[in-house]
Design a protein around this motif. Structure first.
Motif, PDB file in Angstrom:
ATOM      1  N   SER A 178      28.556  44.644 -11.586  1.00  0.00           N
ATOM      2  CA  SER A 178      29.267  44.183 -12.787  1.00  0.00           C
ATOM      3  C   SER A 178      29.839  45.360 -13.574  1.00  0.00           C
ATOM      4  CB  SER A 178      28.337  43.351 -13.679  1.00  0.00           C
ATOM      5  OG  SER A 178      27.940  42.175 -13.025  1.00  0.00           O
ATOM      6  N   LEU A 179      30.389  46.321 -12.854  1.00  0.00           N
ATOM      7  CA  LEU A 179      30.886  47.552 -13.471  1.00  0.00           C
ATOM      8  C   LEU A 179      31.924  47.238 -14.541  1.00  0.00           C
ATOM      9  CD1 LEU A 179      30.492  50.692 -12.803  1.00  0.00           C
ATOM     10  CD2 LEU A 179      32.829  50.538 -11.922  1.00  0.00           C
ATOM     11  N   THR A 180      31.729  47.768 -15.734  1.00  0.00           N
ATOM     12  CA  THR A 180      32.753  47.731 -16.770  1.00  0.00           C
ATOM     13  C   THR A 180      33.614  48.961 -16.594  1.00  0.00           C
ATOM     14  OG1 THR A 180      31.399  46.481 -18.332  1.00  0.00           O
ATOM     15  CG2 THR A 180      33.201  47.785 -19.246  1.00  0.00           C
ATOM     16  N   VAL A 181      34.866  48.776 -16.186  1.00  0.00           N
ATOM     17  CA  VAL A 181      35.733  49.870 -15.774  1.00  0.00           C
ATOM     18  C   VAL A 181      36.364  50.542 -16.986  1.00  0.00           C
ATOM     19  CG1 VAL A 181      37.833  50.458 -14.510  1.00  0.00           C
ATOM     20  CG2 VAL A 181      36.193  48.836 -13.538  1.00  0.00           C
ATOM     21  N   THR A 182      36.204  51.865 -17.070  1.00  0.00           N
ATOM     22  CA  THR A 182      36.790  52.635 -18.162  1.00  0.00           C
ATOM     23  C   THR A 182      37.842  53.625 -17.690  1.00  0.00           C
ATOM     24  OG1 THR A 182      34.951  54.209 -18.012  1.00  0.00           O
ATOM     25  CG2 THR A 182      34.741  52.414 -19.612  1.00  0.00           C
ATOM     26  N   SER A 183      37.999  53.796 -16.366  1.00  0.00           N
ATOM     27  CA  SER A 183      39.032  54.669 -15.805  1.00  0.00           C
ATOM     28  C   SER A 183      39.527  54.064 -14.496  1.00  0.00           C
ATOM     29  CB  SER A 183      38.509  56.084 -15.538  1.00  0.00           C
ATOM     30  OG  SER A 183      38.064  56.711 -16.718  1.00  0.00           O
ATOM     31  N   ILE A 184      40.849  54.194 -14.251  1.00  0.00           N
ATOM     32  CA  ILE A 184      41.469  53.644 -13.047  1.00  0.00           C
ATOM     33  C   ILE A 184      42.415  54.691 -12.466  1.00  0.00           C
ATOM     34  CG2 ILE A 184      42.886  51.789 -12.072  1.00  0.00           C
ATOM     35  CD1 ILE A 184      42.264  50.175 -14.646  1.00  0.00           C
ATOM     36  N   ALA A 185      42.422  54.827 -11.142  1.00  0.00           N
ATOM     37  CA  ALA A 185      43.420  55.631 -10.441  1.00  0.00           C
ATOM     38  C   ALA A 185      43.777  54.886  -9.161  1.00  0.00           C
ATOM     39  CB  ALA A 185      42.897  57.027 -10.120  1.00  0.00           C
ATOM     40  N   VAL A 186      45.062  54.883  -8.803  1.00  0.00           N
ATOM     41  CA  VAL A 186      45.513  54.125  -7.639  1.00  0.00           C
ATOM     42  C   VAL A 186      46.172  55.059  -6.632  1.00  0.00           C
ATOM     43  CG1 VAL A 186      46.865  52.165  -6.836  1.00  0.00           C
ATOM     44  CG2 VAL A 186      45.924  52.136  -9.147  1.00  0.00           C
ATOM     45  N   ASP A 187      45.707  54.987  -5.405  1.00  0.00           N
ATOM     46  CA  ASP A 187      46.328  55.682  -4.275  1.00  0.00           C
ATOM     47  C   ASP A 187      47.178  54.649  -3.545  1.00  0.00           C
ATOM     48  OD1 ASP A 187      47.030  57.016  -1.979  1.00  0.00           O
ATOM     49  OD2 ASP A 187      44.979  57.293  -1.243  1.00  0.00           O
ATOM     50  N   SER A 188      48.443  54.535  -3.948  1.00  0.00           N
ATOM     51  CA  SER A 188      49.307  53.467  -3.431  1.00  0.00           C
ATOM     52  C   SER A 188      49.561  53.549  -1.929  1.00  0.00           C
ATOM     53  CB  SER A 188      50.634  53.460  -4.198  1.00  0.00           C
ATOM     54  OG  SER A 188      50.426  53.158  -5.553  1.00  0.00           O
ATOM     55  N   PRO A 189      49.909  54.730  -1.378  1.00  0.00           N
ATOM     56  CA  PRO A 189      50.199  54.778   0.062  1.00  0.00           C
ATOM     57  C   PRO A 189      49.039  54.306   0.926  1.00  0.00           C
ATOM     58  CG  PRO A 189      50.996  56.761  -1.021  1.00  0.00           C
ATOM     59  CD  PRO A 189      50.170  56.029  -2.028  1.00  0.00           C
ATOM     60  N   ASN A 190      47.826  54.599   0.494  1.00  0.00           N
ATOM     61  CA  ASN A 190      46.653  54.211   1.273  1.00  0.00           C
ATOM     62  C   ASN A 190      46.006  52.923   0.784  1.00  0.00           C
ATOM     63  OD1 ASN A 190      46.559  56.504   3.136  1.00  0.00           O
ATOM     64  ND2 ASN A 190      46.168  57.703   1.281  1.00  0.00           N
ATOM     65  N   LYS A 191      46.645  52.293  -0.235  1.00  0.00           N
ATOM     66  CA  LYS A 191      46.178  50.999  -0.765  1.00  0.00           C
ATOM     67  C   LYS A 191      44.713  51.052  -1.205  1.00  0.00           C
ATOM     68  CE  LYS A 191      49.510  48.427   2.057  1.00  0.00           C
ATOM     69  NZ  LYS A 191      50.488  48.411   0.961  1.00  0.00           N
ATOM     70  N   ILE A 192      44.416  52.055  -2.018  1.00  0.00           N
ATOM     71  CA  ILE A 192      43.065  52.250  -2.535  1.00  0.00           C
ATOM     72  C   ILE A 192      43.101  52.251  -4.062  1.00  0.00           C
ATOM     73  CG2 ILE A 192      41.146  53.886  -2.732  1.00  0.00           C
ATOM     74  CD1 ILE A 192      41.894  54.898   0.059  1.00  0.00           C
ATOM     75  N   ILE A 193      42.152  51.570  -4.666  1.00  0.00           N
ATOM     76  CA  ILE A 193      41.929  51.658  -6.109  1.00  0.00           C
ATOM     77  C   ILE A 193      40.620  52.406  -6.326  1.00  0.00           C
ATOM     78  CG2 ILE A 193      41.646  50.417  -8.287  1.00  0.00           C
ATOM     79  CD1 ILE A 193      42.894  47.980  -6.947  1.00  0.00           C
ATOM     80  N   TYR A 194      40.659  53.393  -7.206  1.00  0.00           N
ATOM     81  CA  TYR A 194      39.438  54.069  -7.637  1.00  0.00           C
ATOM     82  C   TYR A 194      39.135  53.642  -9.065  1.00  0.00           C
ATOM     83  CZ  TYR A 194      39.970  57.300  -3.676  1.00  0.00           C
ATOM     84  OH  TYR A 194      40.084  57.852  -2.419  1.00  0.00           O
ATOM     85  N   VAL A 195      37.891  53.360  -9.357  1.00  0.00           N
ATOM     86  CA  VAL A 195      37.488  52.990 -10.714  1.00  0.00           C
ATOM     87  C   VAL A 195      36.215  53.734 -11.088  1.00  0.00           C
ATOM     88  CG1 VAL A 195      38.548  50.695 -10.625  1.00  0.00           C
ATOM     89  CG2 VAL A 195      36.157  50.984  -9.923  1.00  0.00           C
ATOM     90  N   ALA A 196      36.062  53.963 -12.378  1.00  0.00           N
ATOM     91  CA  ALA A 196      34.830  54.530 -12.923  1.00  0.00           C
ATOM     92  C   ALA A 196      34.451  53.719 -14.141  1.00  0.00           C
ATOM     93  CB  ALA A 196      35.019  55.998 -13.303  1.00  0.00           C
ATOM     94  N   GLY A 197      33.164  53.674 -14.419  1.00  0.00           N
ATOM     95  CA  GLY A 197      32.704  52.938 -15.585  1.00  0.00           C
ATOM     96  C   GLY A 197      31.198  52.891 -15.634  1.00  0.00           C
ATOM     97  N   PHE A 198      30.672  51.917 -16.399  1.00  0.00           N
ATOM     98  CA  PHE A 198      29.222  51.816 -16.511  1.00  0.00           C
ATOM     99  C   PHE A 198      28.746  50.495 -15.923  1.00  0.00           C
ATOM    100  CE2 PHE A 198      31.013  50.508 -20.605  1.00  0.00           C
ATOM    101  CZ  PHE A 198      30.405  49.284 -20.843  1.00  0.00           C
ATOM    102  N   ALA A 199      27.630  50.588 -15.196  1.00  0.00           N
ATOM    103  CA  ALA A 199      27.084  49.442 -14.487  1.00  0.00           C
ATOM    104  C   ALA A 199      26.184  48.635 -15.411  1.00  0.00           C
ATOM    105  CB  ALA A 199      26.302  49.906 -13.263  1.00  0.00           C
ATOM    106  N   VAL A 200      26.187  47.338 -15.199  1.00  0.00           N
ATOM    107  CA  VAL A 200      25.365  46.432 -15.985  1.00  0.00           C
ATOM    108  C   VAL A 200      24.046  46.178 -15.230  1.00  0.00           C
ATOM    109  CG1 VAL A 200      25.265  44.108 -16.951  1.00  0.00           C
ATOM    110  CG2 VAL A 200      27.438  45.339 -16.927  1.00  0.00           C
ATOM    111  N   PRO A 201      22.881  46.101 -15.908  1.00  0.00           N
ATOM    112  CA  PRO A 201      22.740  46.296 -17.341  1.00  0.00           C
ATOM    113  C   PRO A 201      22.252  47.688 -17.726  1.00  0.00           C
ATOM    114  CG  PRO A 201      20.767  45.263 -16.490  1.00  0.00           C
ATOM    115  CD  PRO A 201      21.669  45.493 -15.308  1.00  0.00           C
ATOM    116  N   GLN A 202      21.958  48.532 -16.736  1.00  0.00           N
ATOM    117  CA  GLN A 202      21.305  49.804 -17.055  1.00  0.00           C
ATOM    118  C   GLN A 202      22.259  50.821 -17.667  1.00  0.00           C
ATOM    119  OE1 GLN A 202      21.433  48.399 -14.054  1.00  0.00           O
ATOM    120  NE2 GLN A 202      19.375  48.004 -13.270  1.00  0.00           N
TER     121      GLN A 202
END
Length: 325
Positions: free
Chosen positions: A278-302
């Motif tokens: 249930s990651l709450t995403v606070t950062s996004i980066a997209v590698d379009s040619p390789n069709k990849i999404i990278y996300v960072a954030g904080f996991a629920v509930p810890q």
């Protein structure tokens, strides 16, 4: 979170929910989980192939920004509170900076040959202003202080079509600033009244088209941030992250609804499958040619700070890159 970040969070008043993520994770989680699930987000993708957390453990505190190297898309840059990391081919992140700093805002170039840009706090205290790196984040040089004392951008974006155009919002709400000559001179701009800017994104094809995520929704400017129009989606909701892909699809993250994707400049949005935990995403980066999404954030509930990569632009097959679990 250090003392400087706490002072900045207080100065932005109750609107700075975004900045306080690291301090009040348990408080901000509860309201949005049920809504996010109703929009198609999932707590765990059954198709994901997530390595054990023990093999991916990194000693970061907060992850503040992500970016893909335009010259080598295997490299993911990860800007954190305390150190700057890179992950190669989705491998466990490794520290690369030679001197510790707190990278509160980070923008990787979308064009080869353009520096990495960041803003935050040096290990000695205070604010860095705008800084840059030309060696993959190993060393950083000051570009501009912009204000006195120096700015502390927590939201920042660099134009793909005109890399000399950089826009940033000071965490103390001292202003929204833009440079069109790579930091030599700066212009103070108007921004949505009574709103705190939490994320910025510039259209890949037009440096005058800017989107601002705020504590009250998404705003759009088509005149270089001289004037703003609020978009209907996410009205009244804190937008935690914004990012474009190479095809000008705009991605957004909110705690309530998870990840969203718009192919028409924010007029309509579709849900993107939510990362595990249930990651709450606070950062996004997209590698379009390789069709990849990278996300960072904080996991629920810890509240663990985690980075994931997807196996598609629909958010399928999430894999763990790094965690402080």
């Amino acid at each position: 979170m250090d003392k400087k970040e706490k002072r900045n969070a207080k100065s932005a008043n109750s609107k700075t929910k975004f900045i306080a993520i690291g301090v009040g994770i348990a408080v901000v989680i509860a309201a949005g989980i049920g809504i996010a699930l109703s929009m198609g987000g999932t707590t765990q993708n059954p198709n994901s192939e997530t390595p054990s957390s023990s093999s991916r453990t990194v000693s970061w505190i907060h992850v503040h920004g992500l970016g893909v190297d335009p010259s080598d898309s295997r490299i993911l840059y990860i800007a954190t509170h305390g150190d700057f990391y890179e992950s190669v081919d989705g491998g466990t992140p490794a520290k690369v900076d030679k001197q510790r700093a707190d990278y509160m805002a980070f923008s990787a170039p979308q064009t080869a040959g353009v520096p990495l840009y960041a803003s935050g706090h040096p290990s000695t205290g205070g604010n860095t202003g705008l800084i840059k790196s030309t060696d993959g984040g190993q060393t950083w040089q000051n570009v501009a202080t912009v204000l006195d004392p120096p700015v502390d951008f927590h939201a920042m974006a660099v134009s793909k079509s005109d890399p000399n155009t950089i826009i940033g919002f000071d965490s103390g709400a001292r202003g929204l600033f833009r440079t069109t000559d790579a930091g030599k001179t700066w212009e103070k701009l108007d921004y949505p009244a009574d709103r705190y800017i939490t994320a910025l994104a510039i259209s890949p094809s037009d440096p005058k088209v800017v989107f601002a995520g705020t504590d009250g929704g998404v705003f759009e400017s088509r005149d270089g941030a001289a004037s703003w129009t609020q978009l209907g989606q996410y009205r009244g909701i804190t937008v935690l992250a914004l990012a474009f892909d190479a095809d000008e699809n705009l991605y957004a993250s909110t705690e309530e609804f998870g990840l969203g994707k718009s192919s028409d400049s924010g007029k309509t949005w579709e849900s993107v499958n939510r990362p595990p935990n249930s990651l709450t995403v606070t950062s996004i980066a997209v590698d379009s040619p390789n069709k990849i999404i990278y996300v960072a954030g904080f996991a629920v509930p810890q509240g663990y700070q985690e980075v994931f990569k997807s196996a598609s632009l629909e958010g399928e097959g999430w894999q763990l890159v790094g965690t402080n679990r």
